[in-house]
Motif scaffolding. Sequence first.
Motif, PDB file in Angstrom:
ATOM      1  N   UNK A 192       0.838  -1.207   0.000  1.00  8.02           N
ATOM      2  CA  UNK A 192       0.000   0.000   0.000  1.00  8.02           C
ATOM      3  C   UNK A 192       0.865   1.246   0.000  1.00  8.02           C
ATOM      4  N   UNK A 193       1.862   1.279   0.866  1.00  4.48           N
ATOM      5  CA  UNK A 193       2.724   2.460   0.936  1.00  4.48           C
ATOM      6  C   UNK A 193       3.498   2.660  -0.365  1.00  4.48           C
ATOM      7  N   UNK A 194       3.933   1.565  -0.963  1.00  3.01           N
ATOM      8  CA  UNK A 194       4.659   1.647  -2.222  1.00  3.01           C
ATOM      9  C   UNK A 194       3.762   2.202  -3.326  1.00  3.01           C
ATOM     10  N   UNK A 195       2.507   1.730  -3.369  1.00  9.23           N
ATOM     11  CA  UNK A 195       1.567   2.233  -4.368  1.00  9.23           C
ATOM     12  C   UNK A 195       1.251   3.701  -4.133  1.00  9.23           C
ATOM     13  N   UNK A 196       1.118   4.116  -2.902  1.00  8.56           N
ATOM     14  CA  UNK A 196       0.857   5.524  -2.600  1.00  8.56           C
ATOM     15  C   UNK A 196       1.999   6.390  -3.115  1.00  8.56           C
ATOM     16  N   UNK A 197       3.217   5.946  -2.898  1.00 10.08           N
ATOM     17  CA  UNK A 197       4.388   6.717  -3.318  1.00 10.08           C
ATOM     18  C   UNK A 197       4.478   6.811  -4.835  1.00 10.08           C
ATOM     19  N   UNK A 198       4.019   5.798  -5.577  1.00  6.52           N
ATOM     20  CA  UNK A 198       4.064   5.816  -7.040  1.00  6.52           C
ATOM     21  C   UNK A 198       2.962   6.716  -7.590  1.00  6.52           C
ATOM     22  N   UNK A 199       1.790   6.701  -6.945  1.00  6.62           N
ATOM     23  CA  UNK A 199       0.691   7.533  -7.427  1.00  6.62           C
ATOM     24  C   UNK A 199       0.878   8.999  -7.040  1.00  6.62           C
TER      25      UNK A 199
END
Length: 150
Positions: free
Chosen positions: A139-146
Amino acid sequence: MAMMQEFKEFAMKGNVVDLAVGVIIGGAFGKIVDSLVADIIMPPIGKLFGGLDFANYYIGLNGQASNLSLVEAKKLGAVFAYGNFATILLNFIILAFVIFQMVRLMNKARNLSHKQAEEAAEAAPAPVPEDIALLREIRDSLKNKLLPSA
C-alpha cells in the motif's frame, strides 16, 4: 535390562526426586514440631494443670493409681490417655497450620507471577502478522508511485 532402564528413568524424574526431598524434610520438620510441642508448649500447660507432664494425663481403665506415669499405667492394663492424645492433636494442628501457610504463600506467589505475565502480555503490542506487514508495504509503495514526492 529394559525394566532397569525404565526404573532408572522413573526414579530420576524431577517429581520423584522432589517427593523424596519433601518426605525427608517433612520428617525432620515433624520432629521439630514434636519437640516444640513436647518441650516448649506442653510444659507450661502441664504446669497450669497441676505440674505433671500433660502427656501423662490418663484415666486408668483397670483401676490403676493416678500417680503412675503413663508407661507404668499401660503396663498394668488399658488406659484412656487423653493427655497424650491432646499433645498429638496439638502437633497436628501446628503442622497443618504451617503447611496451610506454606501453600497459601506459594499460591500467592504463583498468582502474582501469572498476573505479572498477563500484564506483560497485555502491555506488549501483539506483533503484526507477516501478511499484514506485506500488505502495508505494498500500500505504501503504491501511494508513493501515485503521489510523487515533491
